[in-house]
Design a protein around this motif. Structure first.
Motif, PDB file in Angstrom:
ATOM      1  N   ARG A  26       0.830  -1.202   0.000  1.00  0.00           N
ATOM      2  CA  ARG A  26       0.000   0.000   0.000  1.00  0.00           C
ATOM      3  C   ARG A  26       0.870   1.260   0.000  1.00  0.00           C
ATOM      4  NH1 ARG A  26      -3.833   2.486  -2.210  1.00  0.00           N
ATOM      5  NH2 ARG A  26      -4.375   4.370  -1.083  1.00  0.00           N
ATOM      6  N   GLU A  27       2.024   1.179   0.648  1.00  0.00           N
ATOM      7  CA  GLU A  27       2.928   2.325   0.681  1.00  0.00           C
ATOM      8  C   GLU A  27       3.442   2.642  -0.724  1.00  0.00           C
ATOM      9  OE1 GLU A  27       5.032   5.551   1.747  1.00  0.00           O
ATOM     10  OE2 GLU A  27       3.559   4.475   2.966  1.00  0.00           O
ATOM     11  N   LYS A  28       3.803   1.608  -1.468  1.00  0.00           N
ATOM     12  CA  LYS A  28       4.245   1.821  -2.848  1.00  0.00           C
ATOM     13  C   LYS A  28       3.119   2.391  -3.702  1.00  0.00           C
ATOM     14  CE  LYS A  28       8.110  -1.374  -3.550  1.00  0.00           C
ATOM     15  NZ  LYS A  28       8.624  -2.449  -4.426  1.00  0.00           N
ATOM     16  N   ARG A  30       0.751   4.394  -2.682  1.00  0.00           N
ATOM     17  CA  ARG A  30       0.642   5.823  -2.358  1.00  0.00           C
ATOM     18  C   ARG A  30       1.737   6.624  -3.068  1.00  0.00           C
ATOM     19  NH1 ARG A  30      -1.176   4.053   2.912  1.00  0.00           N
ATOM     20  NH2 ARG A  30       0.970   3.879   3.640  1.00  0.00           N
ATOM     21  N   GLN A  31       2.952   6.060  -3.070  1.00  0.00           N
ATOM     22  CA  GLN A  31       4.062   6.742  -3.745  1.00  0.00           C
ATOM     23  C   GLN A  31       3.811   6.844  -5.255  1.00  0.00           C
ATOM     24  OE1 GLN A  31       7.501   4.430  -2.687  1.00  0.00           O
ATOM     25  NE2 GLN A  31       7.513   5.111  -0.554  1.00  0.00           N
ATOM     26  N   LEU A  32       3.284   5.760  -5.832  1.00  0.00           N
ATOM     27  CA  LEU A  32       3.011   5.756  -7.272  1.00  0.00           C
ATOM     28  C   LEU A  32       1.882   6.733  -7.612  1.00  0.00           C
ATOM     29  CD1 LEU A  32       3.502   4.678 -10.090  1.00  0.00           C
ATOM     30  CD2 LEU A  32       1.966   2.755  -9.572  1.00  0.00           C
ATOM     31  N   GLN A  33       0.874   6.810  -6.740  1.00  0.00           N
ATOM     32  CA  GLN A  33      -0.222   7.755  -6.972  1.00  0.00           C
ATOM     33  C   GLN A  33       0.293   9.188  -6.998  1.00  0.00           C
ATOM     34  OE1 GLN A  33      -3.144   7.916  -7.903  1.00  0.00           O
ATOM     35  NE2 GLN A  33      -4.129   9.728  -7.054  1.00  0.00           N
ATOM     36  N   LYS A  34       1.167   9.503  -6.059  1.00  0.00           N
ATOM     37  CA  LYS A  34       1.743  10.848  -6.005  1.00  0.00           C
ATOM     38  C   LYS A  34       2.591  11.132  -7.244  1.00  0.00           C
ATOM     39  CE  LYS A  34       4.516  13.815  -2.959  1.00  0.00           C
ATOM     40  NZ  LYS A  34       5.274  13.875  -1.676  1.00  0.00           N
TER      41      LYS A  34
END
Length: 433
Positions: A26-28, A30-34
């Motif tokens: 999920r952290e990745k 969020r990073q990809l969404q940003k």
């Protein structure tokens, strides 16, 4: 197996492994969404500049080449018709290959179409102009579909905000385009081309740069990650239920599409004939560029605030706001004195704002109603209808204004926007048992 096939297979396996890493974290995600929002924002800044050329001088170029006002709406109709076909193709390509390939292909097509418009103007070739405007519409469709890329990994409570972030940065290019009409016109003239072909030179460069940005940097593809997440969730649910068919909310799709279609018809019809109306009453091309620039700014610049309002107060409330704002815009454009720049600016700004309310609320409703397995294809189909609505509005606007007046056209557009209210009421009614 040949060495090329082996390399292709290895490349596919590496890509799948990368995507799987994002599906599991999920952290990745969020990073990809940003990161995705940043890339989409960069491409939209250039895409907005490409979009503005057709809006600002398309009708004037047709008027000059055809020698009549009656068919001045034809360019808008053609590039919106072209955007309808492109929306379907970009949607399907995105569903199969991801946003990166689909959006890049659409922007590059728009760039080549703009080059064709320039050549048509130089050689005074109407068939080439009409064909090139159809292809140029690919950039318009892609500019619209890029807003979906920001929602693929967004949380449901942040979807409208993600849409708005992708749209708001379109403003910089879209406002710069109309206000560079004089500069690009002078450049075209210095190269021996017609003045009105200048903005399309800018459009060609802008669309091609937007496509290259997406093609190079939109990796891993957010849509492919979103599809993988959905497939994993369905696999997990398979142990609990035999029915794991993706859920589609048809009413949500219908009302989201209806809001965007109606706002598109009203906005395109009034916007298309405003430059011609202004020129008839003594306003120069610089004044036209300023009014259309402010209109386009109102279409995109309020997006961030609109997105927050849509997430907070709901899709329905902002759809109502769209209808009321468009009504006021139509009334003001209809009754404002033709020589009043201030009132024309206010009317066109409200026209853009009403469209903005409708587009973001309608887009959020479509995303809410579709699962990732069907989302890009559905979005493409809806955008086809929006583009066809724009083509209808553009084609009819010149005929209505020529047979009656710009005031009548604006008044009809404002009244038409009120249809949003009964449609939304219907959508909220409980279906009969």
């Amino acid at each position: 197996m040949s060495s090329n096939k082996v390399r292709d297979q290895e490349k596919t396996e590496r890509r799948d492994a990368v995507i799987q890493g994002y599906i599991e974290s999920r952290e990745k995600q969020r990073q990809l969404q940003k990161r995705t929002l940043g890339i989409v924002i960069a491409s939209q800044t250039f895409g907005g500049a490409g979009l503005a050329a057709g809006i600002t001088v398309g009708a004037l170029l047709a008027q000059e080449m055809l020698g009549t006002d009656q068919y001045a709406g034809i360019p808008t109709a053609l590039f919106t018709l072209g955007s309808a076909a492109a929306a379907l193709l970009v949607g399907r390509l995105s569903q199969q290959k991801g946003r990166r390939v689909g959006l890049a292909a659409g922007f590059l097509a728009g760039g080549f179409g703009a080059i064709g418009v320039v050549l048509a103007a130089v050689f005074d070739n109407l068939p080439l102009l009409f064909l090139s405007l159809l292809v140029y519409g690919g950039g318009t469709a892609t500019n619209m579909q890029a807003r979906y890329a920001g929602t693929d990994l967004a949380l449901p409570t942040e979807r409208a905000k993600a849409i708005s972030m992708a749209m708001v940065f379109t403003t910089f290019g879209a406002v710069a385009g109309p206000n560079l009409v004089n500069v690009t016109g002078q450049l075209a003239e210095s190269l021996g081309a017609p003045v009105l072909s200048g903005p399309f030179m800018l459009a060609a460069l802008a669309y091609i740069v937007a496509g290259v940005i997406l093609l190079i940097f939109l990796r891993p593809d957010p849509f492919m990650v979103a599809k993988g997440i959905a497939e994993k969730e369905n696999h997990n649910q398979a142990h609990q239920s035999e029915d794991i068919t993706p859920s589609v909310h048809k009413r949500g799709i219908i009302i989201g599409a209806a809001v965007m279609i109606l706002t598109q018809i009203v906005m395109v019809a009034i916007m298309t004939m405003t430059p011609v109306h202004m020129q008839h009453h003594g306003h120069g091309i610089g004044a036209v560029g300023m009014v259309i620039g402010i209109h386009v700014a109102a279409m995109y610049l309020p997006s961030l605030i609109t997105g927050i309002l849509v997430d907070r107060f709901g899709r329905t409330m902002m759809s109502y706001a769209s209808g009321v704002t468009l009504l006021i815009a139509g009334l003001l454009a209809a009754f404002a004195p033709a020589d009043s720049m201030i009132l024309l600016i206010v009317a066109l700004a409200l026209l853009g704002l009403g469209w903005n309310f409708g587009l973001i609320s309608g887009t959020a409703a479509i995303v809410d109603a579709t699962p990732p397995q069907l989302r890009a294809k559905t979005q493409g189909k809806v955008d086809v209808l929006i583009a066809l609505a724009g083509a209808t509005g553009g084609a009819m606007s010149g005929m209505v204004a020529a047979q009656t007046s710009y005031s009548t056209l604006s008044l009809l557009g404002g009244v038409l926007s009120l249809l949003l209210i009964p449609m939304i009421i219907w959508s909220r009614a409980k279906p009969k048992e």
